[in-house]
Motif scaffolding. Structure first.
Motif, mmCIF file in Angstrom:
data_model
loop_
_atom_site.group_PDB
_atom_site.id
_atom_site.type_symbol
_atom_site.label_atom_id
_atom_site.label_comp_id
_atom_site.label_asym_id
_atom_site.label_seq_id
_atom_site.Cartn_x
_atom_site.Cartn_y
_atom_site.Cartn_z
ATOM 1 N N HIS A 1 0.929 -1.162 0.100
ATOM 2 C CA HIS A 1 -0.025 0.176 0.095
ATOM 3 C C HIS A 1 0.865 1.307 -0.020
ATOM 4 C CE1 HIS A 1 -3.681 -1.917 1.194
ATOM 5 N NE2 HIS A 1 -3.210 -2.915 1.659
ATOM 6 N N LEU A 2 0.712 2.068 -0.985
ATOM 7 C CA LEU A 2 1.616 3.222 -1.000
ATOM 8 C C LEU A 2 0.498 4.459 -0.746
ATOM 9 C CD1 LEU A 2 3.982 5.288 -1.941
ATOM 10 C CD2 LEU A 2 3.005 5.102 -4.234
ATOM 11 N N LEU A 3 0.936 5.031 0.376
ATOM 12 C CA LEU A 3 -0.202 6.018 0.797
ATOM 13 C C LEU A 3 0.617 7.328 0.954
ATOM 14 C CD1 LEU A 3 -1.569 3.841 3.898
ATOM 15 C CD2 LEU A 3 -2.778 4.582 1.890
ATOM 16 N N GLY A 4 -0.072 8.537 0.510
ATOM 17 C CA GLY A 4 0.491 9.831 0.682
ATOM 18 C C GLY A 4 -0.612 10.879 0.465
ATOM 19 N N GLY A 5 -0.139 12.101 0.306
ATOM 20 C CA GLY A 5 -0.802 13.222 0.071
ATOM 21 C C GLY A 5 -1.490 13.996 1.339
ATOM 22 N N ARG A 6 -1.176 13.247 2.516
ATOM 23 C CA ARG A 6 -1.569 13.944 3.900
ATOM 24 C C ARG A 6 -0.387 13.438 4.957
ATOM 25 N NH1 ARG A 6 -3.376 9.804 7.151
ATOM 26 N NH2 ARG A 6 -4.519 8.288 6.373
ATOM 27 N N LYS A 7 -0.515 14.114 6.154
ATOM 28 C CA LYS A 7 0.346 13.852 6.995
ATOM 29 C C LYS A 7 -0.144 12.551 7.810
ATOM 30 C CE LYS A 7 3.598 14.965 10.303
ATOM 31 N NZ LYS A 7 5.076 15.240 10.022
ATOM 32 N N MET A 8 0.808 11.654 7.751
ATOM 33 C CA MET A 8 0.624 10.161 8.393
ATOM 34 C C MET A 8 0.852 10.276 9.854
ATOM 35 S SD MET A 8 -0.014 8.226 5.691
ATOM 36 C CE MET A 8 -0.359 8.931 4.414
ATOM 37 N N THR A 9 0.080 9.517 10.875
ATOM 38 C CA THR A 9 0.165 9.565 12.075
ATOM 39 C C THR A 9 0.750 8.155 12.437
ATOM 40 O OG1 THR A 9 -2.151 8.496 12.351
ATOM 41 C CG2 THR A 9 -2.015 10.934 12.280
#
Length: 112
Positions: free
Chosen positions: A100-108
């Motif tokens: 899963h490549l996740l981005g475009g926001r701050k991750m917690t």
């Protein structure tokens, strides 16, 4: 065993494909958890990380490099997260290893 991802690779099920090479395929998740949520999969069916064999090293490395290239193409210069779930307790829902490549926001942290 044929998973939904095998059907996407075979073009039996449509997907929003963002990247493809001889070893990997990447497409947008249909239920995104971030503004950018792309699944990167090996074209060869590998059920999970727990079942990796030495001969899987190159294709898994290729998927990670592809994920990095996709992140750059998606403009994720501020960072992103690359996740692999393994097994039921790890949250794996499809029996085909995938990133899963996740981005475009701050991750917690922690993620879940």
């Amino acid at each position: 065993m044929s998973s939904i991802f095998s059907k996407i690779i075979a073009r039996e099920i449509p997907a929003d494909i963002v990247y493809e090479d001889d070893d990997c395929l990447a497409f947008r998740d249909i239920a995104p958890k971030a503004p950018v949520h792309v699944l990167v999969i090996p074209k060869r069916e590998i059920v999970s990380l727990a079942e990796l064999q030495p001969e899987d090293e190159a294709v898994m490395g290729r998927c990670v490099i592809a994920a990095s290239q996709i992140a750059a193409a998606e403009g994720l210069s501020g960072g992103y997260r690359l996740i692999v779930n393994c097994g039921d307790d790890g949250g794996q829902e499809v029996p085909h290893v995938h990133f899963h490549l996740l981005g475009g926001r701050k991750m917690t942290w922690p993620p879940g």
